[in-house]
Design a protein around this motif. Structure first.
Motif, PDB file in Angstrom:
ATOM      1  N   LEU A   1       0.844  -1.189   0.000  1.00 28.87           N
ATOM      2  CA  LEU A   1       0.000   0.000   0.000  1.00 28.87           C
ATOM      3  C   LEU A   1       0.880   1.241   0.000  1.00 28.87           C
ATOM      4  CD1 LEU A   1      -2.967   1.050   0.229  1.00 28.87           C
ATOM      5  CD2 LEU A   1      -2.612   1.148   2.706  1.00 28.87           C
ATOM      6  N   ILE A   2       0.612   2.182  -0.933  1.00 29.85           N
ATOM      7  CA  ILE A   2       1.354   3.435  -0.995  1.00 29.85           C
ATOM      8  C   ILE A   2       0.365   4.594  -1.095  1.00 29.85           C
ATOM      9  CG2 ILE A   2       3.444   2.463  -2.011  1.00 29.85           C
ATOM     10  CD1 ILE A   2       2.521   3.385  -4.721  1.00 29.85           C
ATOM     11  N   HIS A   3       0.841   5.774  -0.707  1.00 29.90           N
ATOM     12  CA  HIS A   3      -0.003   6.971  -0.695  1.00 29.90           C
ATOM     13  C   HIS A   3       0.726   8.097  -1.411  1.00 29.90           C
ATOM     14  CE1 HIS A   3      -1.890  10.520   1.695  1.00 29.90           C
ATOM     15  NE2 HIS A   3      -2.601  10.250   0.609  1.00 29.90           N
ATOM     16  N   PHE A   4       0.153   8.570  -2.528  1.00 28.85           N
ATOM     17  CA  PHE A   4       0.700   9.703  -3.281  1.00 28.85           C
ATOM     18  C   PHE A   4       0.086  10.994  -2.749  1.00 28.85           C
ATOM     19  CE2 PHE A   4       1.740   6.432  -6.386  1.00 28.85           C
ATOM     20  CZ  PHE A   4       2.930   6.899  -6.939  1.00 28.85           C
ATOM     21  N   GLU A   5       0.927  12.029  -2.597  1.00 25.46           N
ATOM     22  CA  GLU A   5       0.458  13.342  -2.161  1.00 25.46           C
ATOM     23  C   GLU A   5       1.362  14.419  -2.738  1.00 25.46           C
ATOM     24  OE1 GLU A   5       0.614  13.463   2.107  1.00 25.46           O
ATOM     25  OE2 GLU A   5       2.351  12.131   2.151  1.00 25.46           O
ATOM     26  N   TRP A   6       0.861  15.660  -2.699  1.00 26.92           N
ATOM     27  CA  TRP A   6       1.612  16.788  -3.252  1.00 26.92           C
ATOM     28  C   TRP A   6       2.715  17.216  -2.294  1.00 26.92           C
ATOM     29  CZ3 TRP A   6       0.878  17.982  -8.166  1.00 26.92           C
ATOM     30  CH2 TRP A   6      -0.354  17.754  -8.767  1.00 26.92           C
ATOM     31  N   GLY A   7       3.867  17.610  -2.881  1.00 30.22           N
ATOM     32  CA  GLY A   7       4.947  18.244  -2.142  1.00 30.22           C
ATOM     33  C   GLY A   7       5.161  19.648  -2.676  1.00 30.22           C
ATOM     34  N   PRO A   8       6.089  20.417  -2.083  1.00 30.84           N
ATOM     35  CA  PRO A   8       6.318  21.794  -2.536  1.00 30.84           C
ATOM     36  C   PRO A   8       6.675  21.899  -4.013  1.00 30.84           C
ATOM     37  CG  PRO A   8       7.385  21.411  -0.431  1.00 30.84           C
ATOM     38  CD  PRO A   8       6.905  20.078  -0.907  1.00 30.84           C
ATOM     39  N   SER A   9       7.503  20.978  -4.504  1.00 28.26           N
ATOM     40  CA  SER A   9       7.893  21.002  -5.922  1.00 28.26           C
ATOM     41  C   SER A   9       8.045  19.588  -6.461  1.00 28.26           C
ATOM     42  CB  SER A   9       9.208  21.765  -6.112  1.00 28.26           C
ATOM     43  OG  SER A   9      10.249  21.152  -5.345  1.00 28.26           O
ATOM     44  N   PHE A  10       7.230  18.685  -5.924  1.00 27.72           N
ATOM     45  CA  PHE A  10       7.318  17.287  -6.339  1.00 27.72           C
ATOM     46  C   PHE A  10       6.036  16.575  -5.948  1.00 27.72           C
ATOM     47  CE2 PHE A  10       9.317  17.921  -2.228  1.00 27.72           C
ATOM     48  CZ  PHE A  10       8.619  17.031  -1.412  1.00 27.72           C
ATOM     49  N   VAL A  11       5.883  15.361  -6.457  1.00 28.17           N
ATOM     50  CA  VAL A  11       4.825  14.446  -6.018  1.00 28.17           C
ATOM     51  C   VAL A  11       5.513  13.311  -5.274  1.00 28.17           C
ATOM     52  CG1 VAL A  11       3.077  12.792  -6.770  1.00 28.17           C
ATOM     53  CG2 VAL A  11       3.198  15.041  -7.837  1.00 28.17           C
ATOM     54  N   ALA A  12       5.017  12.992  -4.091  1.00 21.57           N
ATOM     55  CA  ALA A  12       5.673  12.007  -3.242  1.00 21.57           C
ATOM     56  C   ALA A  12       4.752  10.835  -2.981  1.00 21.57           C
ATOM     57  CB  ALA A  12       6.076  12.648  -1.914  1.00 21.57           C
ATOM     58  N   ALA A  13       5.353   9.643  -2.930  1.00 18.14           N
ATOM     59  CA  ALA A  13       4.620   8.430  -2.565  1.00 18.14           C
ATOM     60  C   ALA A  13       5.272   7.837  -1.327  1.00 18.14           C
ATOM     61  CB  ALA A  13       4.621   7.416  -3.705  1.00 18.14           C
ATOM     62  N   SER A  14       4.461   7.510  -0.336  1.00 19.94           N
ATOM     63  CA  SER A  14       4.956   6.954   0.921  1.00 19.94           C
ATOM     64  C   SER A  14       4.491   5.520   1.090  1.00 19.94           C
ATOM     65  CB  SER A  14       4.469   7.777   2.113  1.00 19.94           C
ATOM     66  OG  SER A  14       4.841   9.123   2.006  1.00 19.94           O
ATOM     67  N   ARG A  15       5.357   4.705   1.694  1.00 21.01           N
ATOM     68  CA  ARG A  15       4.909   3.404   2.162  1.00 21.01           C
ATOM     69  C   ARG A  15       3.947   3.605   3.325  1.00 21.01           C
ATOM     70  NH1 ARG A  15      10.405   2.671   1.114  1.00 21.01           N
ATOM     71  NH2 ARG A  15      10.916   0.865  -0.182  1.00 21.01           N
ATOM     72  N   VAL A  16       2.886   2.824   3.340  1.00 18.37           N
ATOM     73  CA  VAL A  16       1.924   2.880   4.440  1.00 18.37           C
ATOM     74  C   VAL A  16       1.878   1.488   5.063  1.00 18.37           C
ATOM     75  CG1 VAL A  16      -0.453   3.353   5.107  1.00 18.37           C
ATOM     76  CG2 VAL A  16       0.598   4.664   3.252  1.00 18.37           C
ATOM     77  N   CYS A  17       2.328   1.403   6.319  1.00 22.79           N
ATOM     78  CA  CYS A  17       2.447   0.116   6.988  1.00 22.79           C
ATOM     79  C   CYS A  17       1.827   0.194   8.385  1.00 22.79           C
ATOM     80  CB  CYS A  17       3.919  -0.291   7.113  1.00 22.79           C
ATOM     81  SG  CYS A  17       4.827  -0.313   5.558  1.00 22.79           S
ATOM     82  N   PRO A  18       1.348  -0.930   8.898  1.00 26.65           N
ATOM     83  CA  PRO A  18       0.833  -0.939  10.277  1.00 26.65           C
ATOM     84  C   PRO A  18       1.969  -0.717  11.263  1.00 26.65           C
ATOM     85  CG  PRO A  18       0.071  -2.857   9.033  1.00 26.65           C
ATOM     86  CD  PRO A  18       1.143  -2.223   8.224  1.00 26.65           C
ATOM     87  N   SER A  19       1.676  -0.043  12.357  1.00 29.61           N
ATOM     88  CA  SER A  19       2.675   0.153  13.403  1.00 29.61           C
ATOM     89  C   SER A  19       2.885  -1.148  14.154  1.00 29.61           C
ATOM     90  CB  SER A  19       2.237   1.257  14.362  1.00 29.61           C
ATOM     91  OG  SER A  19       1.042   0.874  15.040  1.00 29.61           O
ATOM     92  N   GLN A  20       4.042  -1.242  14.820  1.00 36.51           N
ATOM     93  CA  GLN A  20       4.371  -2.440  15.569  1.00 36.51           C
ATOM     94  C   GLN A  20       4.328  -2.198  17.076  1.00 36.51           C
ATOM     95  OE1 GLN A  20       4.795  -5.266  13.830  1.00 36.51           O
ATOM     96  NE2 GLN A  20       4.485  -4.071  11.956  1.00 36.51           N
TER      97      GLN A  20
END
Length: 440
Positions: free
Chosen positions: A106-125
């Protein structure tokens, strides 16, 4: 008195004409540019036309003037952001996972100041409902107008600011240059770009015109990309086959080079599919991404989807596997309204709620929040177990064994459980207004 019939668009002041054009689509602007030389000049006005269009559409989400270090044309930027805007949101890995040990489900794309960023989305441990976010993919434009994408194989970099600095300053030893290609509007392919932007092709990229970027195939025309390599290999195989003079040696050399290239591959191509409906709605109160503990300890992500056949719930980690069974399903989406029968009241009151350890003293107690939940609706569900085990007559071996319930609470959350155990797994939403909740 002005003759209205003789009044044309060109009679308006230039700023009025540009303001009107800024509300058209790029395709409509291109059609208007074909009408006269004057219209070509108006439609080519980068600062007067294309910058206001970019600012009005994305100015509240990103810093328009910072893209490409402020050295690229806004017409190119508009076309790029118009394509990338569809990336914003949640995406799941599709198909059987490849050898990429770091490929996130699972990844999440969102806007950055001068880029588009995708983050890993993982359950906490840490036995809570918190969600971990770590950098995965960075997409931007160079000062030459070229698309630059870098991927982080592991989650060692925790802060986006550090990841962005590594990408912007060319510190790419631990990063992988990739191409992000749209297969369909909600389907992308992330594959490694074998041309190192900062070291190998700086000269070639600076000599190319920004207008040569082609939508949906950006990056594929760079040397060493998988698309060109595939075409080159096909031609080479046909021309240098074994029956041609010297073909045996050429064929072996080509195979050896191909093995060497594959041996240096750091990222196998991965497909990702967009999760369009991430949050519940009034008409579909159960749809979207949810989180809860499957055993009272480990946090699990669930995806609830509606289709013509009813409702189905799957674990997000199982979505890339074709053989994984659903958690539960139902073809009857009708809720049972209160007041409930004594049997239904007993089914709910006699059960133990699974929740995070942070919300309960231990897993065999009721969650403090769940004890106070008021059930507003009940829905019948079936487990995947009931789908598989059938007797010779085609009936379930134990029809009651596969039955369960969804208890929908007044606050919009819900829990589910089955008759074969004595637990309720309470779920919380992961997304609200497009934003990830409880993110760390």
């Amino acid at each position: 008195m002005v003759d209205v019939d003789s009044f044309s668009f060109t009679d308006f002041p230039e700023e009025i004409q540009i303001s009107i054009l800024s509300f058209l689509s790029p395709k409509q602007i291109a059609s208007f540019a074909c009408t006269s030389k004057r219209s070509v000049s108006l439609c080519s006005s980068d600062d007067k036309l294309w910058y206001p269009m970019c600012e009005r559409r994305w100015g509240s989400k990103t810093q328009i003037k910072n893209w490409g270090d402020g050295k690229i044309g806004y017409k190119l930027l508009y076309k790029t952001l118009d394509e990338w805007e569809n990336l914003i949101g949640f995406w799941r890995r599709s198909g059987e996972p490849s050898v990429n040990s770091s490929s996130p489900p699972l990844i999440h794309f969102e806007w950055g100041p001068s880029f588009v960023a995708a983050s890993r989305v993982c359950p906490s441990q840490n036995c809570t409902c918190n969600v971990l976010k770590s950098p995965f993919l960075w997409m931007s434009l160079s000062s030459d107008g070229e698309i630059v994408n870098f991927l982080k194989l592991d989650g060692e970099i925790k802060l986006w600011d550090d990841f962005v600095k590594c990408c912007q300053f060319g510190l790419v030893e631990d990063l992988v240059s990739v191409n992000v290609n749209f297969v369909l509007a909600c389907h992308v392919l992330v594959e490694e770009n074998y041309a190192n932007y900062y070291q190998v092709h700086r000269k070639h990229l600076s000599e190319r015109s920004p207008n040569s970027v082609i939508p949906y195939s950006r990056g594929d025309d760079s040397e060493g990309s998988s698309g060109e390599c595939l075409v080159t290999e096909m031609y080479y195989t046909q021309l240098a086959n074994r029956i041609s003079p010297g073909g045996e040696g050429a064929w072996r050399r080509q195979r050896r080079r191909e093995r060497e290239r594959l041996g240096k591959r750091r990222w196998e191509p991965e497909h990702f599919v967009k999760i369009v409906n991430c949050s519940p709605t009034k008409a579909r109160p159960l749809q979207g991404l949810w989180k809860g503990t499957s055993d009272g300890i480990n946090l699990v992500f669930y995806l609830m989807t509606y289709d013509v056949g009813g409702i189905i719930c799957r674990r997000v980690g199982d979505l890339s596997s074709c053989s994984a069974a659903p958690v539960f399903w139902t073809s009857n989406t009708t809720f049972i309204e209160s007041p409930f029968s004594p049997e239904e009241e007993y089914l709910y009151d006699s059960r133990i709620h699974y929740c995070s350890l942070a919300e309960a003293d231990h897993i065999h107690q009721h969650c403090p929040s769940a004890e106070n939940e008021v059930v507003s609706h009940i829905m019948y569900i079936n487990s995947s177990y009931d789908l598989v085990i059938r007797d010779s007559a085609g009936r379930s071996t134990n029809p009651r064994q596969g039955e369960g319930r969804i208890w929908h609470y007044q606050d919009g959350t819900f829990g589910f459980g089955f008759f074969w155990d004595n637990f309720i797994i309470d779920l919380k939403p992961m997304v609200q207004d497009g934003c990830l909740l409880d993110a760390l």
